[in-house]
Motif scaffolding. Structure first.
Motif, short mmCIF file in Angstrom:
data_model
loop_
_atom_site.label_atom_id
_atom_site.label_comp_id
_atom_site.label_asym_id
_atom_site.label_seq_id
_atom_site.Cartn_x
_atom_site.Cartn_y
_atom_site.Cartn_z
N VAL A 4 11.38 -0.04 3.40
CA VAL A 4 10.54 0.56 2.36
C VAL A 4 9.53 -0.47 1.87
CG1 VAL A 4 10.49 1.53 0.03
CG2 VAL A 4 12.23 2.28 1.65
N ALA A 5 9.99 -1.69 1.61
CA ALA A 5 9.09 -2.73 1.12
C ALA A 5 7.99 -3.00 2.14
CB ALA A 5 9.87 -4.00 0.82
N SER A 6 8.34 -3.05 3.40
CA SER A 6 7.35 -3.28 4.45
C SER A 6 6.32 -2.16 4.49
CB SER A 6 8.06 -3.40 5.80
OG SER A 6 7.13 -3.60 6.83
N SER A 7 6.78 -0.93 4.28
CA SER A 7 5.86 0.21 4.32
C SER A 7 4.90 0.21 3.13
CB SER A 7 6.63 1.53 4.35
OG SER A 7 7.20 1.82 3.08
N GLU A 8 5.21 -0.56 2.09
CA GLU A 8 4.37 -0.64 0.90
C GLU A 8 3.45 -1.86 0.92
OE1 GLU A 8 4.19 1.60 -1.75
OE2 GLU A 8 5.40 2.85 -0.41
N ALA A 9 3.51 -2.67 1.96
CA ALA A 9 2.78 -3.94 2.00
C ALA A 9 1.26 -3.76 1.91
CB ALA A 9 3.14 -4.71 3.26
N HIS A 10 0.76 -2.64 2.27
CA HIS A 10 -0.68 -2.38 2.28
C HIS A 10 -1.26 -2.12 0.89
CE1 HIS A 10 -0.27 1.89 1.35
NE2 HIS A 10 0.88 1.77 1.99
N VAL A 11 -0.43 -1.89 -0.10
CA VAL A 11 -0.90 -1.42 -1.40
C VAL A 11 -1.89 -2.39 -2.05
CG1 VAL A 11 -0.17 -0.82 -3.75
CG2 VAL A 11 1.10 0.06 -1.78
N LEU A 12 -1.58 -3.68 -2.09
CA LEU A 12 -2.49 -4.65 -2.71
C LEU A 12 -3.84 -4.64 -2.01
CD1 LEU A 12 -3.17 -6.85 -4.74
CD2 LEU A 12 -2.10 -8.50 -3.18
N ASP A 13 -3.84 -4.65 -0.70
CA ASP A 13 -5.10 -4.63 0.04
C ASP A 13 -5.89 -3.36 -0.26
OD1 ASP A 13 -4.65 -7.11 1.19
OD2 ASP A 13 -3.59 -6.23 2.91
N ASP A 14 -5.20 -2.22 -0.38
CA ASP A 14 -5.87 -0.97 -0.70
C ASP A 14 -6.55 -1.04 -2.06
OD1 ASP A 14 -4.86 -0.03 1.70
OD2 ASP A 14 -3.41 1.34 0.78
N TYR A 15 -5.85 -1.59 -3.06
CA TYR A 15 -6.44 -1.74 -4.39
C TYR A 15 -7.63 -2.68 -4.37
CZ TYR A 15 -2.87 0.87 -6.92
OH TYR A 15 -2.07 1.87 -7.41
N LEU A 16 -7.50 -3.80 -3.69
CA LEU A 16 -8.60 -4.76 -3.62
C LEU A 16 -9.81 -4.14 -2.93
CD1 LEU A 16 -6.70 -8.06 -2.82
CD2 LEU A 16 -7.79 -7.42 -4.98
N ALA A 17 -9.59 -3.38 -1.88
CA ALA A 17 -10.69 -2.73 -1.19
C ALA A 17 -11.38 -1.71 -2.10
CB ALA A 17 -10.19 -2.05 0.09
N ALA A 18 -10.59 -0.98 -2.88
CA ALA A 18 -11.17 0.01 -3.79
C ALA A 18 -11.97 -0.65 -4.91
CB ALA A 18 -10.06 0.88 -4.38
N LEU A 19 -11.53 -1.84 -5.34
CA LEU A 19 -12.21 -2.54 -6.43
C LEU A 19 -13.38 -3.40 -5.95
CD1 LEU A 19 -9.10 -3.68 -8.49
CD2 LEU A 19 -10.75 -1.89 -9.10
#
Length: 138
Positions: A110-125
């Motif tokens: 589960v943790a591995s599947s969530e690893a993209h979240v920070l990058d997604d937020y940074l890309a959006a910002l």
């Protein structure tokens, strides 16, 4: 006692430190997320999960409800209603290596599947932030 050394005969140690929990997570067989048996709310369940540790939590995970639900659904975490159920669940998991290890594997997935979240937020910002070097994970 506060500041006591961890010795080979130490069976329970309560850690309440910022920035050092990763050290403790690496040294234990399972994690109970403190603050979740009272209406305070616990910390991020993904931290111990990323290290392959099964996670137990109480009913008050409102600040991490979505991830607590997902981890429980995938078998990497287990919710308990109260201190009594926490005790019986800890005892069961400590006596069942196969179940505990399977939970840890599920938690890590589960943790591995969530690893993209920070990058997604940074890309959006990125469009509204001043130019900064890209995040290491990007």
């Amino acid at each position: 006692a506060a500041g006591a050394k961890i010795l080979p005969e130490t069976s329970i140690y309560i850690a309440d430190t910022l920035g050092e929990l990763g050290l403790f997570y690496r040294a234990v067989d399972l994690v109970f997320m403190g603050g979740t048996l009272v209406p305070h709310g616990g910390q991020n369940l993904l931290e111990p999960a990323a290290l392959g540790r099964p996670v137990l939590f109480g009913p008050y995970v409102h600040n991490f409800q979505a991830i607590a639900d997902r981890m429980a659904e995938k078998g990497g975490a287990h919710g308990v209603a109260d201190a009594a159920e926490l005790g019986t669940t800890v005892a069961r998991l400590l006596s069942d290596d196969a179940e505990r290890l399977a939970m840890g594997d599920a938690a890590a997935a589960v943790a591995s599947s969530e690893a993209h979240v920070l990058d997604d937020y940074l890309a959006a910002l990125a469009p509204i932030l001043p130019n900064r070097p890209a995040h290491a994970g990007a």
